[in-house]
Enzyme design. Structure first.
Site, PDB file in Angstrom:
ATOM      1  N   ARG A 190       0.783  -1.182  -0.123  1.00 46.16           N
ATOM      2  CA  ARG A 190       0.050   0.079  -0.168  1.00 46.16           C
ATOM      3  C   ARG A 190       0.920   1.234   0.030  1.00 46.16           C
ATOM      4  NH1 ARG A 190       1.420   1.931   3.940  1.00 46.16           N
ATOM      5  NH2 ARG A 190       0.384   3.881   3.260  1.00 46.16           N
ATOM      6  N   GLY A 250       3.336   5.229  -3.855  1.00 53.82           N
ATOM      7  CA  GLY A 250       4.482   5.099  -4.413  1.00 53.82           C
ATOM      8  C   GLY A 250       4.948   3.386  -4.454  1.00 53.82           C
ATOM      9  N   ARG A 270      -6.750  -1.204  -7.451  1.00 57.60           N
ATOM     10  CA  ARG A 270      -7.172   0.216  -6.805  1.00 57.60           C
ATOM     11  C   ARG A 270      -7.296   1.175  -7.499  1.00 57.60           C
ATOM     12  NH1 ARG A 270      -4.155   1.028  -1.058  1.00 57.60           N
ATOM     13  NH2 ARG A 270      -6.294   2.060  -0.573  1.00 57.60           N
ATOM     14  N   CYS A 279      -1.769   9.704   8.009  1.00 59.31           N
ATOM     15  CA  CYS A 279      -1.102   8.370   7.222  1.00 59.31           C
ATOM     16  C   CYS A 279       0.131   7.977   7.190  1.00 59.31           C
ATOM     17  CB  CYS A 279      -1.962   8.382   5.681  1.00 59.31           C
ATOM     18  SG  CYS A 279      -1.958   6.945   5.000  1.00 59.31           S
ATOM     19  N   ASP A 302      -1.944  10.723  -3.326  1.00 58.94           N
ATOM     20  CA  ASP A 302      -2.121   9.654  -4.074  1.00 58.94           C
ATOM     21  C   ASP A 302      -2.452  10.107  -5.339  1.00 58.94           C
ATOM     22  OD1 ASP A 302      -2.963   8.208  -1.452  1.00 58.94           O
ATOM     23  OD2 ASP A 302      -2.859   6.817  -2.846  1.00 58.94           O
ATOM     24  N   ASN A 346      -5.711  12.311  -1.039  1.00 62.15           N
ATOM     25  CA  ASN A 346      -4.716  11.695   0.047  1.00 62.15           C
ATOM     26  C   ASN A 346      -5.731  10.888   0.932  1.00 62.15           C
ATOM     27  OD1 ASN A 346      -1.890  10.842   0.979  1.00 62.15           O
ATOM     28  ND2 ASN A 346      -2.347  12.056   2.712  1.00 62.15           N
TER      29      ASN A 346
HETATM   30  C1  RUB Z   1      -2.071   5.791   1.442  1.00 62.44           C
HETATM   31  C2  RUB Z   1      -2.100   7.277   1.362  1.00 62.44           C
HETATM   32  C3  RUB Z   1      -0.484   7.966   1.452  1.00 62.44           C
HETATM   33  C4  RUB Z   1      -0.222   8.324  -0.082  1.00 62.44           C
HETATM   34  C5  RUB Z   1       1.181   8.650  -0.292  1.00 62.44           C
HETATM   35  O1  RUB Z   1      -3.237   5.068   1.227  1.00 62.44           O
HETATM   36  O2  RUB Z   1      -2.864   7.753   1.384  1.00 62.44           O
HETATM   37  O3  RUB Z   1      -0.450   9.153   2.122  1.00 62.44           O
HETATM   38  O4  RUB Z   1      -0.451   7.116  -0.881  1.00 62.44           O
HETATM   39  O5  RUB Z   1       2.130   7.665   0.031  1.00 62.44           O
HETATM   40  P1  RUB Z   1      -3.308   3.603   1.508  1.00 62.44           P
HETATM   41  P2  RUB Z   1       3.584   7.368  -0.488  1.00 62.44           P
HETATM   42  O6  RUB Z   1      -2.747   3.128   2.640  1.00 62.44           O
HETATM   43  O7  RUB Z   1      -4.854   3.249   1.373  1.00 62.44           O
HETATM   44  O8  RUB Z   1      -2.726   3.065   0.378  1.00 62.44           O
HETATM   45  O9  RUB Z   1       4.110   8.795  -0.154  1.00 62.44           O
HETATM   46  O10 RUB Z   1       4.063   6.195   0.251  1.00 62.44           O
HETATM   47  O11 RUB Z   1       3.521   7.270  -1.955  1.00 62.44           O
END
Ligand code: RUB
Length: 320
Positions: free
Chosen positions: A16, A19, A59, A125, A194, A204
């Protein structure tokens, strides 16, 4: 890992974060390109498109997924033969994986400038890009604290706390609804993304927009850490980013729900923070105000409108 196994893990959120989802999908496509025993270029292309379509259907919200799949699949267009196509996809996947990790590091270096000694930062998050800013600042020897929210219903805040704790950063754990209560102690908010729309709005984890609202009210700078591949090209065509709605069972146990037949459970897992509440978006190409989102889409993603449509068609081919 195979495409099927990767798709399953992304769906179940064992993999999840925007990235990580993008990199896992590209690794799976690279493995597929290596393993696919196609007889000719056409067969190889069909096999790869099937794999891409399976990954894209996992997703709907993180735009890093179609962006990364698009980059990995691009060499299929114009490849002279099967082996050139195979080598092209593998090389494009390698490039994306390298550049994604580099982007997160670079974002950390830029974002860390916005954290000073003695400050208190809040994050919501579990974002590797936002955490990269925080961890880089800690590695630079800055002395600061972090508030991390719980993040209902997935509790991604716990992942954040583990990372902070491993790095020796003093942290505070709060429920999502306590953000406004503590906002007077916060100097800066860092979150990930996201998706970033052409108008600078950021999609996000659910609750991010409430955090932004509380920060805005208290005049606390709200900073988004987002690689350029989180920007959503199709929003230039007027398309909205789809907000994933997950099973109600993640909020309310089945037995309890059965006792409440008139209750509808809503479980959107992302929300939209308007550009007006965002001070800065830190990308690997530099920090920008949200009003410059279009420039990132144009200059650094550089897709033509035909290309958006093509990846969109692959994504929706198996969904009727
Ligand atoms: C994860 C989420 C993160 C972004 C950015 O949601 O909202 O803030 O994906 O993350 P979920 P990153 O847990 O539902 O996937 O900076 O690691 O890409």
């Amino acid at each position: 890992m195979s495409v099927h196994a990767t798709a399953g893990k992304i769906k179940r959120m064992e993999i999840r974060g925007a990235g990580r989802i993008a990199r896992a999908a590209v690794e799976a496509l690279r493995a597929e390109a290596r393993a696919l025993g196609a007889g000719d270029l056409g067969e190889f292309r069909r096999g790869m498109e099937e794999a891409a379509s399976l990954l894209l259907a996992t997703r709907p919200t993180a735009v890093s997924l179609p962006n990364a799949v698009h980059l990995a699949m691009a060499p299929l267009d114009g490849a002279a033969d099967l082996e050139a196509a195979r080598a092209g996809v593998i090389a494009a996947a390698d490039r994306f994986l390298r550049s994604s990790k580099g982007a997160v590091e670079r974002i950390g270096e830029i974002g860390a400038h916005h954290i000073a000694d003695g400050e208190t930062v809040l994050t919501h998050c579990n974002s590797e890009a936002a955490l990269s800013c925080i961890l880089t600042a800690a590695r630079q020897g800055k002395d600061f604290q972090v508030f991390a929210t719980e993040v209902r219903p997935g509790n991604q805040g716990l992942l954040t706390l583990r990372t902070l704790s491993d790095a020796g950063i003093p942290a505070h754990y709060i429920v999502d609804s306590a953000v406004r209560h503590f906002m007077h102690r916060i100097d800066r908010v860092f979150v990930g993304a996201d998706a970033v729309a052409v108008n600078g709005a950021v999609v996000n984890k659910i609750g991010t927009s409430q955090v932004a609202l509380a920060a805005h009210e208290a005049r606390v700078p709200f900073i988004v850490a987002a690689e350029t591949y989180k920007f959503a090209p199709r929003t230039t065509l007027g398309e909205l980013v789809e907000i994933e709605e997950r099973e109600g069972g993640e909020l309310l146990a089945r037995a309890e729900a059965a006792r409440l037949p008139r209750v509808t459970v809503h479980n959107p897992v992302f929300d939209v923070t308007p550009a007006a509440y965002i001070d800065l978006i830190v990308t690997e190409e530099g920090a920008i105000p949200p009003s410059l989102a279009y420039v990132i889409i144009r200059e650094f993603l550089g897709w033509s409108i035909e290309e958006f449509h093509k990846t969109f068609q692959i994504a929706h081919r198996d969904q009727g």
